[in-house]
Design a protein around this motif. Structure first.
Motif, PDB file in Angstrom:
ATOM      1  N   LYS A  65       0.827  -1.206   0.000  1.00  0.00           N
ATOM      2  CA  LYS A  65       0.000   0.000   0.000  1.00  0.00           C
ATOM      3  C   LYS A  65       0.864   1.260   0.000  1.00  0.00           C
ATOM      4  N   VAL A  66       1.912   1.258   0.814  1.00  0.00           N
ATOM      5  CA  VAL A  66       2.824   2.408   0.841  1.00  0.00           C
ATOM      6  C   VAL A  66       3.593   2.497  -0.472  1.00  0.00           C
ATOM      7  N   ALA A  67       3.971   1.348  -1.011  1.00  0.00           N
ATOM      8  CA  ALA A  67       4.704   1.336  -2.280  1.00  0.00           C
ATOM      9  C   ALA A  67       3.872   1.951  -3.398  1.00  0.00           C
ATOM     10  N   LYS A  68       2.570   1.698  -3.386  1.00  0.00           N
ATOM     11  CA  LYS A  68       1.685   2.291  -4.393  1.00  0.00           C
ATOM     12  C   LYS A  68       1.667   3.806  -4.259  1.00  0.00           C
ATOM     13  N   LEU A  69       1.638   4.305  -3.021  1.00  0.00           N
ATOM     14  CA  LEU A  69       1.692   5.745  -2.787  1.00  0.00           C
ATOM     15  C   LEU A  69       3.000   6.324  -3.311  1.00  0.00           C
ATOM     16  N   ILE A  70       4.099   5.663  -2.989  1.00  0.00           N
ATOM     17  CA  ILE A  70       5.418   6.154  -3.419  1.00  0.00           C
ATOM     18  C   ILE A  70       5.503   6.193  -4.944  1.00  0.00           C
ATOM     19  N   GLY A  71       5.035   5.144  -5.590  1.00  0.00           N
ATOM     20  CA  GLY A  71       5.052   5.116  -7.049  1.00  0.00           C
ATOM     21  C   GLY A  71       4.178   6.196  -7.652  1.00  0.00           C
ATOM     22  N   SER A  72       3.043   6.495  -7.003  1.00  0.00           N
ATOM     23  CA  SER A  72       2.144   7.534  -7.519  1.00  0.00           C
ATOM     24  C   SER A  72       2.795   8.915  -7.492  1.00  0.00           C
ATOM     25  N   LEU A  73       3.807   9.077  -6.636  1.00  0.00           N
ATOM     26  CA  LEU A  73       4.531  10.351  -6.551  1.00  0.00           C
ATOM     27  C   LEU A  73       5.630  10.454  -7.609  1.00  0.00           C
ATOM     28  N   GLY A  74       5.842   9.379  -8.348  1.00  0.00           N
ATOM     29  CA  GLY A  74       6.875   9.393  -9.374  1.00  0.00           C
ATOM     30  C   GLY A  74       8.230   8.930  -8.875  1.00  0.00           C
ATOM     31  N   ILE A  75       8.261   8.296  -7.723  1.00  0.00           N
ATOM     32  CA  ILE A  75       9.503   7.815  -7.129  1.00  0.00           C
ATOM     33  C   ILE A  75       9.699   6.356  -7.517  1.00  0.00           C
ATOM     34  N   THR A  76      10.870   6.033  -8.058  1.00  0.00           N
ATOM     35  CA  THR A  76      11.204   4.668  -8.441  1.00  0.00           C
ATOM     36  C   THR A  76      12.222   4.097  -7.463  1.00  0.00           C
ATOM     37  N   ASN A  77      12.549   2.833  -7.637  1.00  0.00           N
ATOM     38  CA  ASN A  77      13.565   2.201  -6.798  1.00  0.00           C
ATOM     39  C   ASN A  77      14.957   2.762  -7.065  1.00  0.00           C
TER      40      ASN A  77
END
Length: 315
Positions: free
Chosen positions: A93-105
């Motif tokens: 769930k947090v990973a989805k939020l992070i990805g929605s911000l445009g942040i990648t690994n």
């Protein structure tokens, strides 16, 4: 030829943003570093001033050029789980939020707190801890926060550093979590640690520690028996937005009777202030045996079988 081919592969990987080893950023970066790296590909400035009370409208008025905004309280960084406020949501769930911000690994995330007080630096350390729990080591905090960035020249009365208005966004992407379950402990782990004599560190203000003040989300006043008090306001200079030096922190830990190495657990009401203690112990003092108790007193106090010590009571 094999060596040339290998070098070409390495160059191609770098150009594509790949890496052969996980990137490890410095826990703290200063204003000079931020200025030197502003606008560089792969570096994402994450505006977290909402942790210091700023609204999205305030961000739109002024921010570090290119910085993207996230709301600490509303975007889903923390949630209520089993009746306990402020918990870490499921990793996906947090990973989805992070990805929605445009942040990648591959992104180097630089968290920008308000920088006015230790309490809003706690928002930054909490999000920093979250990235670490998700296996993302390429994360830093801007020491001094936006307050330091927005400093004004005494003569011209103009900002020393560039400031932008309007919004900045990155295209949504995919962030894949690599959950470090060993970093997340529950009340049973804390109970075992308490019984084993592992140092427990209460990072709340002293009035919470002694039981004079109680958070609305905490059911019983006081602290976990045997816990040492190390107030979050001690950890930054003048309770502001810059962390104290390593030598000063070591002296303060000694004064509080808190070890700077070995196993220990930090806690507070909901894991916000405790993230400051965790960050200082783990990332500045280098004690990798410290863990943050996410549920903290909000969870602990809900269970009558778990002891709470109230050091002072008023009639």
């Amino acid at each position: 030829m094999p060596r040339i081919f290998s070098n070409l592969l390495l160059a191609a990987a770098v150009l594509l943003g790949a890496s052969f080893a996980p990137a490890v950023a410095q826990p703290l970066v200063d204003i000079d570093w931020a200025k030197a790296n502003l606008g560089k590909p792969g570096i994402v400035f994450l505006d977290l001033r909402s942790g210091g009370g700023l609204t999205k409208e305030g961000y739109l008025k002024e921010h570090i050029p290119g910085a993207i905004f996230t709301d600490y309280a509303k975007d889903g960084w923390r949630e209520k789980i089993d009746g306990v406020e402020g918990m870490l949501p499921p990793p996906e769930k947090v990973a989805k939020l992070i990805g929605s911000l445009g942040i990648t690994n591959a992104s180097h995330v630089v968290i920008v707190p308000m920088g006015r007080a230790a309490v809003d630096m706690g928002a930054a350390t909490r999000i920093y801890w979250t990235f670490k729990v998700l296996g993302h080591d390429n994360v830093s905090i801007l020491d001094g926060g936006y307050q330091a960035w927005a400093a004004v020249d005494e003569k011209t009365k103009q900002p020393i550093n560039p400031i932008a208005s309007g919004g900045a966004e990155l295209p949504p992407t995919t962030f894949t979590p690599h959950f470090r379950k060993e970093m997340v402990i529950d009340r049973n782990d804390v109970k075992k640690a308490m019984e084993a004599g592992v140092p427990l560190i209460d990072n709340r203000p002293n009035d919470f520690y002694v039981g004079l003040t109680t958070s609305p989300v905490v059911k019983r006043a006081g602290t976990i028996p045997g816990a040492k008090s190390l107030q979050e306001s001690w950890l930054t200079k003048n309770n502001g937005g810059s962390f104290r030096s390593k030598s000063q922190l070591q002296a303060l830990y000694k004064q509080a009777g808190v070890p700077v190495e070995g196993e220990q657990i930090t806690f507070c009401n909901t894991g916000h202030w405790a993230s400051l203690g965790w960050f200082v112990s783990s990332e500045i003092l280098g004690n990798k045996n410290v863990k943050l108790y996410d549920g903290s007193m909000a969870e602990w106090s809900q269970h009558p079988e778990l002891p709470v010590e109230q050091k002072f009571k008023l009639d």
